[in-house]
Design an enzyme around this catalytic site. Sequence first.
Site, mmCIF file in Angstrom:
data_model
loop_
_atom_site.group_PDB
_atom_site.id
_atom_site.type_symbol
_atom_site.label_atom_id
_atom_site.label_comp_id
_atom_site.label_asym_id
_atom_site.label_seq_id
_atom_site.Cartn_x
_atom_site.Cartn_y
_atom_site.Cartn_z
ATOM 1 C CB SER A 118 -0.944 0.014 1.212
ATOM 2 O OG SER A 118 -0.204 0.002 2.427
ATOM 3 N N GLY B 46 5.292 2.962 0.194
ATOM 4 C CA GLY B 46 6.728 2.742 0.272
ATOM 5 C C GLY B 46 7.284 1.794 -0.771
ATOM 6 C CB SER C 35 17.352 -8.619 3.513
ATOM 7 O OG SER C 35 18.215 -8.586 4.622
ATOM 8 C CE1 TYR D 31 12.877 -3.578 10.233
ATOM 9 C CE2 TYR D 31 15.171 -2.927 9.929
ATOM 10 C CZ TYR D 31 13.918 -3.167 9.408
ATOM 11 O OH TYR D 31 13.697 -2.985 8.067
ATOM 12 C CE LYS E 21 13.907 -6.175 7.365
ATOM 13 N NZ LYS E 21 12.923 -6.639 6.369
#
Length: 271
Positions: free
Chosen positions: A14, A16, A132, A146, A150
């Site tokens: 939706s 970015g 990633s 976070y 990743k």
Amino acid sequence: MTTTQPVALVTGASSGIGKAAALGLVEAGFAVVGTSRNTSGISQRDGVTFLDLDVASDESVATVVARVIDRFGRLDVLVNNAGIGSAGAAEERSVAQDQSVFDINVFGLIRMTKAVLPHMRARGGGRIINISSVLGFVPAPYMAAYAATKHAVEGYSESLDHEVREHGVRVLLVQPAFTRTGFDANIMQPDTPLPIYAEQRQVFDRVMATAIQGGDDPATVARVIVAAATDLKPKLRYTAGSTAGRVSALRRIVPARAFDKQIRKLNRLAG
């Protein structure tokens, strides 16, 4: 219904990077289904068909993948882009909060992958493109959870690629650096903030805002995602943008002590 047109499914489409990737794949000739947690009644936009999806729900994932395959008769590319950011010192975040980040960024990706693999194996082809980050191979002070997600995505993807390659399926990684999106506005803040980290947390917020403001355009990352989806001889890893390329090269060639010092300098950490 069965189509001869290649079909791509993009999660988190939706806004970015996901939105740019979905539009890029449409331009590249794909029929594209984009997902979001709440599509607000929008069934189609700019050539992208939208479906509601919660990657943290087994039922939601199974339903969406089945709907795509039932409608088009095929699924050629999955772009695992949906994710959530998290900030704060590691000590300030509860285990439950960190688990929620992993449930979206790692287990959401795993749920989607498990849902599409049987179809791709049966057809003898397909690509799973996992978004990633440079934080999948460098440390990220005040973003430990976070960065850990990743790093997990990196290890899972490379390992799985070896398992499924003989069945015609590839699992590929796209590694952006900071990108001009709303990432910092939606980042999950620590649920148990501690005064000892308050000042440095504010420094981090300023560093993050500056990095995103000067980051790559999402279209830059989208072009790399399209390349991963269409290259005749795909690479396991694609860095997206000049910054990501430089960071990747520096990580490989700069001595560990010098790299460590630079990380502290960039994050304005003492010592």
